[in-house]
Every structure is written in structure tokens, then in C-alpha cells.
Design a protein around this motif. Structure first.
Motif, PDB file in Angstrom:
ATOM      1  N   ASN A 126       0.839  -1.198   0.000  1.00  0.00           N
ATOM      2  CA  ASN A 126       0.000   0.000   0.000  1.00  0.00           C
ATOM      3  C   ASN A 126       0.874   1.248   0.000  1.00  0.00           C
ATOM      4  O   ASN A 126       1.050   1.898   1.038  1.00  0.00           O
ATOM      5  N   PRO A 127       1.426   1.635  -1.134  1.00  0.00           N
ATOM      6  CA  PRO A 127       2.326   2.791  -1.175  1.00  0.00           C
ATOM      7  C   PRO A 127       1.566   4.109  -1.021  1.00  0.00           C
ATOM      8  O   PRO A 127       0.353   4.182  -1.260  1.00  0.00           O
ATOM      9  N   LYS A 128       2.285   5.132  -0.643  1.00  0.00           N
ATOM     10  CA  LYS A 128       1.660   6.440  -0.447  1.00  0.00           C
ATOM     11  C   LYS A 128       1.089   7.016  -1.729  1.00  0.00           C
ATOM     12  O   LYS A 128       0.096   7.748  -1.709  1.00  0.00           O
ATOM     13  N   ASN A 129       1.697   6.687  -2.872  1.00  0.00           N
ATOM     14  CA  ASN A 129       1.198   7.256  -4.129  1.00  0.00           C
ATOM     15  C   ASN A 129      -0.007   6.497  -4.678  1.00  0.00           C
ATOM     16  O   ASN A 129      -0.574   6.861  -5.712  1.00  0.00           O
ATOM     17  N   GLY A 130      -0.411   5.425  -3.999  1.00  0.00           N
ATOM     18  CA  GLY A 130      -1.609   4.696  -4.390  1.00  0.00           C
ATOM     19  C   GLY A 130      -1.437   3.716  -5.533  1.00  0.00           C
ATOM     20  O   GLY A 130      -2.393   3.010  -5.888  1.00  0.00           O
ATOM     21  N   ASP A 131      -0.250   3.646  -6.126  1.00  0.00           N
ATOM     22  CA  ASP A 131      -0.021   2.726  -7.250  1.00  0.00           C
ATOM     23  C   ASP A 131       0.316   1.339  -6.701  1.00  0.00           C
ATOM     24  O   ASP A 131       1.452   1.056  -6.329  1.00  0.00           O
ATOM     25  N   ARG A 132      -0.685   0.470  -6.683  1.00  0.00           N
ATOM     26  CA  ARG A 132      -0.507  -0.856  -6.104  1.00  0.00           C
ATOM     27  C   ARG A 132      -0.097  -1.896  -7.151  1.00  0.00           C
ATOM     28  O   ARG A 132      -0.103  -3.081  -6.907  1.00  0.00           O
ATOM     29  N   HIS A 133       0.253  -1.424  -8.330  1.00  0.00           N
ATOM     30  CA  HIS A 133       0.803  -2.285  -9.383  1.00  0.00           C
ATOM     31  C   HIS A 133      -0.181  -3.365  -9.866  1.00  0.00           C
ATOM     32  O   HIS A 133       0.170  -4.540  -9.964  1.00  0.00           O
ATOM     33  N   PHE A 134      -1.380  -2.933 -10.187  1.00  0.00           N
ATOM     34  CA  PHE A 134      -2.327  -3.853 -10.809  1.00  0.00           C
ATOM     35  C   PHE A 134      -2.149  -3.899 -12.323  1.00  0.00           C
ATOM     36  O   PHE A 134      -2.514  -4.881 -12.958  1.00  0.00           O
ATOM     37  N   THR A 135      -1.596  -2.845 -12.896  1.00  0.00           N
ATOM     38  CA  THR A 135      -1.431  -2.787 -14.345  1.00  0.00           C
ATOM     39  C   THR A 135      -0.079  -3.318 -14.816  1.00  0.00           C
ATOM     40  O   THR A 135       0.118  -3.542 -16.008  1.00  0.00           O
ATOM     41  N   HIS A 136       0.827  -3.532 -13.886  1.00  0.00           N
ATOM     42  CA  HIS A 136       2.158  -3.992 -14.268  1.00  0.00           C
ATOM     43  C   HIS A 136       2.831  -4.691 -13.092  1.00  0.00           C
ATOM     44  O   HIS A 136       2.387  -4.587 -11.946  1.00  0.00           O
ATOM     45  N   GLY A 137       3.889  -5.423 -13.404  1.00  0.00           N
ATOM     46  CA  GLY A 137       4.711  -6.052 -12.376  1.00  0.00           C
ATOM     47  C   GLY A 137       6.035  -5.327 -12.259  1.00  0.00           C
ATOM     48  O   GLY A 137       6.502  -4.692 -13.203  1.00  0.00           O
ATOM     49  N   HIS A 138       6.638  -5.420 -11.083  1.00  0.00           N
ATOM     50  CA  HIS A 138       7.934  -4.770 -10.830  1.00  0.00           C
ATOM     51  C   HIS A 138       8.864  -5.790 -10.205  1.00  0.00           C
ATOM     52  O   HIS A 138       8.508  -6.493  -9.256  1.00  0.00           O
TER      53      HIS A 138
END
Length: 257
Positions: A106-118
Motif C-alpha cells: 500500500n504505497p503512499k502514491n496509491g499505485d498498487r501495481h495492478f497494471t504492471h509487475g515490478h
């Protein structure tokens, strides 16, 4: 890694997806502490990026979470951490979570990586390893094409790939029920029994590797004892024996019957 994933999921390579979805170096607005930003690493090198992104497009054959879960389960020494679908794992323990364990992201910027993997790698020479990542696109020493076909199998699927999986399971003593091309509960149970892990509802790289190991070690098993074979042909005539020698004084008597 990008090359391997694009080889394993050719429909997901550009232009099927945008080139910017395969990210490496962050732009000027990117967090300078991110692994997407170049950093200097003592005794290894300077201005090195240690992160890669790739699209999450299961519809094009590239499931980012499945890829990262394959890598997580492989315990690859190059890995630092991976993120996808609101979850994260690290190769080291973090805040009550053991190494190689998924935890909420749950990052502060809200990007939980549903559209891509890291995927981030470690900042040392281990990251220079060129061995294939243990997921789609990797050519196994045994049956790369076999894996490419079966890696699409998952619970609920129907089709030829499932039929081949079922037939192979049955041939090695793990009955999937009817070999009908439908991936249901019996097929899942047979696969789980074959690899001795999980619920058998996905056939990813790790399942394939474990399955092939069992197949090779099983050797097909022993069949029932068959009926005796036909009588063989007579052997050649033996050599004549030595003439009999009677002891002195012996009398040879021949009777007629």
C-alpha cells in the motif's frame, strides 16, 4: 528479463503493448531513491538501474503476478523484491513477514501495481547472472515446447493443452479422471499429487519443473507380469560322449523286454 518475457508471451510484446510499459529508467520526476533511478554500488559499478517493470496482460499471455510468483518460488539469488496486484515479496524478512513471502503493498502514491509487475534485483555482481528466470520464456533442458503449451493451463480451462496434461498425468500413475480436456477438481488433485505441492490449480514454471522431476524419476512404473512366452526352438545336438569302459571281469548283460 524483458526479452525472455516477450519470447514467452509474444502477443504482449510491442506493439501489442506500449513500449513505455516495459520500464527500466525512471523519468526526471521519478523518486530518486527508487531502484528505477541510477545508483552507485561500491565494488560493482556506478549509475546502475536495478529495477524493471513489465505489463500485466493476462489476455495477451503475460500474467505479471504469475511471473513474479514463479520467480518468488524459485528463490533466485538475483532477486531483491517483486511487486504486483497489491502485494509484495522480498528475498529478506520484513516487518513480521519472512523472506519470499507475499505481503500487502500500500504505497503512499496509491499505485498498487495492478497494471504492471515490478522486479528489483540486488545491487551486486549476483545481478549480472544471465541464467533464465524460472518463468515463461525459459527453455528448459527437458521439453521447452512442452512447457510453453502446458504453461497456459489453469483450473477451469478446456482444450488440447489440458488433454495433454491429463494424458501425461494418467500415463505416470496420477489419474485425472476422464481424459476429456477439462481442467477440473480431479485434474487439479492429480497434479497436486504428482508435484506434492499446492492445490494443482495452476501449471506455472514451478509446477512444470516439479512435475518433470517426478516424471523422470517415476520412469513409468512397473506393469503387471505377462503370460509365459512360447517354447523356444530346440538347441543344437551335443557332442558324442566317450565310449563306456567296463572294469576287468565285468559281464555286460542285455535283456530283451
Amino acid at each position: 528479463m524483458h526479452q525472455q518475457l516477450q519470447a514467452g508471451a509474444p502477443r504482449a510484446r510491442p506493439p501489442g503493448t506500449g513500449a513505455d510499459e516495459w520500464g527500466l529508467i525512471g523519468d526526471a520526476a521519478h523518486d530518486p531513491t527508487s531502484d528505477h533511478s541510477p545508483h552507485n554500488f561500491p565494488s560493482w559499478g556506478n549509475q546502475i538501474v536495478t529495477a524493471a517493470d513489465f505489463p500485466n496482460r493476462p489476455d495477451l499471455g503475460l500474467d505479471a503476478h504469475r511471473v513474479l510468483d514463479d520467480i518468488r518460488r524459485s528463490r533466485d539469488g538475483r532477486v531483491k523484491y517483486g511487486i504486483s496486484n497489491g502485494q509484495m515479496f522480498s528475498s529478506y524478512a520484513v516487518a513480521g513477514y519472512g523472506p519470499w513471502t507475499w505481503r500487502p503493498y500500500n504505497p503512499k502514491n496509491g499505485d498498487r501495481h495492478f497494471t504492471h509487475g515490478h522486479l528489483s534485483v540486488v545491487g551486486d555482481a549476483r545481478a549480472d547472472g544471465t541464467q533464465p528466470w524460472q518463468t515463461i520464456g525459459s527453455q528448459l533442458a527437458t521439453g521447452g515446447d512442452f512447457y510453453t503449451m502446458l504453461s497456459a493451463c489453469k483450473y477451469g480451462d478446456k482444450g488440447f493443452a489440458v488433454f495433454v496434461l491429463q494424458a501425461t498425468l494418467l500415463a505416470y500413475g496420477f489419474s485425472p479422471g476422464d481424459v476429456d480436456g477439462g481442467y477440473g477438481d480431479k485434474t487439479a488433485a492429480a497434479l497436486a499429487a504428482a508435484i506434492r505441492d499446492g492445490d494443482g490449480k495452476n501449471f506455472g514454471y514451478w509446477e512444470f519443473a516439479a512435475f518433470m522431476k517426478r516424471v523422470v524419476s517415476a520412469g513409468g512404473g512397473k506393469g503387471e507380469k505377462g503370460d509365459p512366452g512360447p517354447q523356444g526352438i530346440p538347441g543344437p545336438q551335443g557332442k558324442p560322449g566317450d565310449a563306456a569302459v567296463l572294469p576287468p571281469g565285468a559281464v555286460l548283460t542285455i535283456s530283451q523286454g
